[in-house]
Design a protein around this motif. Structure first.
Motif, PDB file in Angstrom:
ATOM      1  N   ILE A 148      -5.423   6.316   7.133  1.00 53.82           N
ATOM      2  CA  ILE A 148      -6.058   7.462   6.491  1.00 53.82           C
ATOM      3  C   ILE A 148      -4.929   8.327   5.905  1.00 53.82           C
ATOM      4  O   ILE A 148      -4.242   9.056   6.628  1.00 53.82           O
ATOM      5  CB  ILE A 148      -6.914   8.255   7.498  1.00 53.82           C
ATOM      6  N   ARG A 149      -4.736   8.193   4.603  1.00 52.24           N
ATOM      7  CA  ARG A 149      -3.608   8.852   3.928  1.00 52.24           C
ATOM      8  C   ARG A 149      -3.996  10.281   3.531  1.00 52.24           C
ATOM      9  O   ARG A 149      -5.092  10.509   3.045  1.00 52.24           O
ATOM     10  CB  ARG A 149      -3.188   8.026   2.711  1.00 52.24           C
ATOM     11  N   GLN A 150      -3.088  11.220   3.747  1.00 56.41           N
ATOM     12  CA  GLN A 150      -3.435  12.637   3.572  1.00 56.41           C
ATOM     13  C   GLN A 150      -2.373  13.366   2.758  1.00 56.41           C
ATOM     14  O   GLN A 150      -1.186  13.088   2.870  1.00 56.41           O
ATOM     15  CB  GLN A 150      -3.603  13.288   4.946  1.00 56.41           C
ATOM     16  N   TRP A 151      -2.851  14.331   1.940  1.00 60.55           N
ATOM     17  CA  TRP A 151      -1.973  15.032   1.005  1.00 60.55           C
ATOM     18  C   TRP A 151      -2.475  16.452   0.803  1.00 60.55           C
ATOM     19  O   TRP A 151      -3.598  16.785   1.182  1.00 60.55           O
ATOM     20  CB  TRP A 151      -1.943  14.285  -0.334  1.00 60.55           C
ATOM     21  N   CYS A 152      -1.655  17.275   0.178  1.00 56.43           N
ATOM     22  CA  CYS A 152      -2.033  18.649  -0.149  1.00 56.43           C
ATOM     23  C   CYS A 152      -2.810  18.653  -1.466  1.00 56.43           C
ATOM     24  O   CYS A 152      -2.340  18.101  -2.462  1.00 56.43           O
ATOM     25  CB  CYS A 152      -0.789  19.515  -0.275  1.00 56.43           C
ATOM     26  N   LYS A 153      -3.983  19.289  -1.459  1.00 56.30           N
ATOM     27  CA  LYS A 153      -4.826  19.289  -2.657  1.00 56.30           C
ATOM     28  C   LYS A 153      -4.266  20.195  -3.755  1.00 56.30           C
ATOM     29  O   LYS A 153      -4.655  20.073  -4.910  1.00 56.30           O
ATOM     30  CB  LYS A 153      -6.235  19.759  -2.287  1.00 56.30           C
TER      31      LYS A 153
ATOM     32  N   SER B 261       0.823  -1.215   0.000  1.00 63.01           N
ATOM     33  CA  SER B 261       0.000   0.000   0.000  1.00 63.01           C
ATOM     34  C   SER B 261       0.858   1.267   0.000  1.00 63.01           C
ATOM     35  O   SER B 261       0.592   2.202  -0.759  1.00 63.01           O
ATOM     36  CB  SER B 261      -0.927   0.021   1.222  1.00 63.01           C
ATOM     37  N   CYS B 262       1.872   1.306   0.840  1.00 60.64           N
ATOM     38  CA  CYS B 262       2.750   2.478   0.868  1.00 60.64           C
ATOM     39  C   CYS B 262       3.446   2.648  -0.478  1.00 60.64           C
ATOM     40  O   CYS B 262       3.563   3.759  -0.994  1.00 60.64           O
ATOM     41  CB  CYS B 262       3.803   2.363   1.972  1.00 60.64           C
ATOM     42  N   ARG B 263       3.879   1.528  -1.068  1.00 57.60           N
ATOM     43  CA  ARG B 263       4.596   1.620  -2.347  1.00 57.60           C
ATOM     44  C   ARG B 263       3.666   2.079  -3.452  1.00 57.60           C
ATOM     45  O   ARG B 263       4.019   2.948  -4.261  1.00 57.60           O
ATOM     46  CB  ARG B 263       5.235   0.270  -2.691  1.00 57.60           C
ATOM     47  N   HIS B 264       2.464   1.528  -3.475  1.00 51.79           N
ATOM     48  CA  HIS B 264       1.523   1.868  -4.545  1.00 51.79           C
ATOM     49  C   HIS B 264       1.092   3.329  -4.444  1.00 51.79           C
ATOM     50  O   HIS B 264       1.041   4.052  -5.438  1.00 51.79           O
ATOM     51  CB  HIS B 264       0.319   0.935  -4.454  1.00 51.79           C
ATOM     52  N   TRP B 265       0.795   3.767  -3.205  1.00 53.11           N
ATOM     53  CA  TRP B 265       0.303   5.144  -3.038  1.00 53.11           C
ATOM     54  C   TRP B 265       1.412   6.167  -3.285  1.00 53.11           C
ATOM     55  O   TRP B 265       1.196   7.192  -3.926  1.00 53.11           O
ATOM     56  CB  TRP B 265      -0.305   5.337  -1.647  1.00 53.11           C
ATOM     57  N   SER B 266       2.622   5.876  -2.778  1.00 51.04           N
ATOM     58  CA  SER B 266       3.700   6.863  -2.870  1.00 51.04           C
ATOM     59  C   SER B 266       4.438   6.783  -4.200  1.00 51.04           C
ATOM     60  O   SER B 266       5.178   7.702  -4.543  1.00 51.04           O
ATOM     61  CB  SER B 266       4.711   6.642  -1.743  1.00 51.04           C
ATOM     62  N   ALA B 267       4.255   5.687  -4.929  1.00 53.76           N
ATOM     63  CA  ALA B 267       5.002   5.445  -6.161  1.00 53.76           C
ATOM     64  C   ALA B 267       6.499   5.385  -5.895  1.00 53.76           C
ATOM     65  O   ALA B 267       7.322   5.718  -6.737  1.00 53.76           O
ATOM     66  CB  ALA B 267       4.684   6.497  -7.241  1.00 53.76           C
ATOM     67  N   GLY B 268       6.867   4.960  -4.702  1.00 56.47           N
ATOM     68  CA  GLY B 268       8.275   4.790  -4.342  1.00 56.47           C
ATOM     69  C   GLY B 268       8.487   3.400  -3.762  1.00 56.47           C
ATOM     70  O   GLY B 268       7.529   2.721  -3.403  1.00 56.47           O
ATOM     71  N   PRO B 269       9.751   2.954  -3.674  1.00 55.71           N
ATOM     72  CA  PRO B 269      10.015   1.581  -3.241  1.00 55.71           C
ATOM     73  C   PRO B 269       9.860   1.346  -1.734  1.00 55.71           C
ATOM     74  O   PRO B 269       9.654   0.211  -1.305  1.00 55.71           O
ATOM     75  CB  PRO B 269      11.458   1.334  -3.684  1.00 55.71           C
ATOM     76  N   VAL B 270      10.002   2.389  -0.930  1.00 55.44           N
ATOM     77  CA  VAL B 270       9.794   2.282   0.529  1.00 55.44           C
ATOM     78  C   VAL B 270       9.237   3.606   1.029  1.00 55.44           C
ATOM     79  O   VAL B 270       9.371   4.646   0.376  1.00 55.44           O
ATOM     80  CB  VAL B 270      11.101   1.994   1.332  1.00 55.44           C
TER      81      VAL B 270
END
Ligand code: ZN
Ligand code: ZN
Length: 142
Positions: A71-76, A32-41
């Motif tokens: 609950i993942r959060q980001w800047c719109k 999940s972290c990898r898919h959401w962040s598009a990074g390996p860790v």
């Protein structure tokens, strides 16, 4: 004296502050972290929710919970990632990259079972998460 660390999203419209010391720091290798962040860790720092404050731009924060555990959060505005609330764990992950002045000292790797990037740094490799956080506590080889 309480230590305060400031951070911001990629564009600066959301600002954040954490106080005190993190409960844990490390790397998450989960899918999940990898898919959401598009990074390996994901380099995480975990804090009691009361120690995390959004000091500017709170109405500009998007939230998405694929599962109730995160609950993942980001800047719109810029799409920059900020934090993940883990209500069941009672901790909030403020991504290490958001807190440039924090002395990031990773203590462990979690969800190493799902890794796509092995990191042989000598730190414990949890299969999922430590038993005190509700996991199996099983350790894997690097
Ligand atoms: Zn932003
Ligand atoms: Zn993860």
């Amino acid at each position: 004296m309480t230590t305060t660390h400031k951070g911001a999203c990629f564009c600066g419209s959301v600002q954040i502050e954490v106080t005190g010391e993190p409960a844990a720091m490390g790397y998450c290798h989960c899918e999940s972290c990898r898919h959401w962040s598009a990074g390996p860790v994901n380099a995480f720092t975990l804090w009691p929710p009361a120690n995390v404050k959004i000091t500017k731009g709170a109405d500009n924060v998007g939230k998405f919970a694929k599962t109730p555990r995160s609950i993942r959060q980001w800047c719109k505005t810029c799409g920059g990632h900020l934090l993940t609330e883990h209500p069941e764990m009672g901790l909030t992950d403020v991504y290490a990259a958001i807190l440039p002045k924090l002395d990031f000292k990773p203590g462990l790797h979690v969800f190493y079972e799902e890794t796509t990037l092995r990191i042989p740094d000598g730190k414990p490799k949890q299969k999922d998460v430590p038993a005190e956080l509700g996991g199996s506590g099983v350790l894997l080889a690097e």
